[in-house]
Write a protein that holds these residues in place. Sequence first.
Motif, short mmCIF file in Angstrom:
data_model
loop_
_atom_site.label_atom_id
_atom_site.label_comp_id
_atom_site.label_asym_id
_atom_site.label_seq_id
_atom_site.Cartn_x
_atom_site.Cartn_y
_atom_site.Cartn_z
N GLY A 1 0.85 -1.18 0.00
CA GLY A 1 0.00 0.00 0.00
C GLY A 1 0.88 1.23 0.00
O GLY A 1 2.05 1.17 0.36
N VAL A 2 0.33 2.34 -0.44
CA VAL A 2 1.08 3.59 -0.49
C VAL A 2 0.31 4.67 0.25
O VAL A 2 -0.91 4.58 0.36
N PRO A 3 1.00 5.65 0.79
CA PRO A 3 2.44 5.88 0.72
C PRO A 3 3.22 4.96 1.65
O PRO A 3 2.69 4.47 2.65
N ARG A 4 4.46 4.72 1.30
CA ARG A 4 5.37 3.91 2.11
C ARG A 4 6.74 4.56 2.07
O ARG A 4 7.23 4.92 1.00
N LEU A 5 7.35 4.74 3.24
CA LEU A 5 8.66 5.37 3.36
C LEU A 5 9.56 4.45 4.18
O LEU A 5 9.35 4.29 5.38
#
Length: 172
Positions: A139-143
């Motif tokens: 899933g996004v966002p991902r950091l």
Amino acid sequence: RVRSNLGNTNFSLPSIVSIAKGLSSAMKRQWFGNTSTLLAKSNTNTITHSSVEDALGGKEFILFYASAHWCPPCRQYTPVLANWYNTMIPHTVEVIFVSCDHDESSFRSYYQNDHASWSAVDYDDDAREQILASIRVQGVPRLVVVHADTGRIIEDNAVGKNLDINRWRGKV
């Protein structure tokens, strides 16, 4: 000889020692495979190519940012990340945008218009899929925060968390 502004002294002030620190070949192989360039964006929004070594050499942390233009939470988080990035001391961190867009034109528009002057993996580069798989994007966002010397993941997903370099240093 450098003259000092300290009155009538007759000596040179000490130099500041700088040590050039490159990107290890193991780190490059682990995360970028055969990729030799990243996209770089100047302050004038011009997109150019930069070598992986030039973009990441000497950095302490690399932050892989998986995001997409069609994602409302991404569009909310990207300016927050950009503001934080713009306050960082140069050579401490580099954000690498890894697009989850559905096509190249969406990627280019989003990167050019909404992202800070950080690097990006080109949309058609095989490394993009490799990195997305390596950081387990579901899933996004991902950091994902990676220690630049070791390639080890320090923070699995920093979205919504305090972006604190000293905390990351404590995890190294």
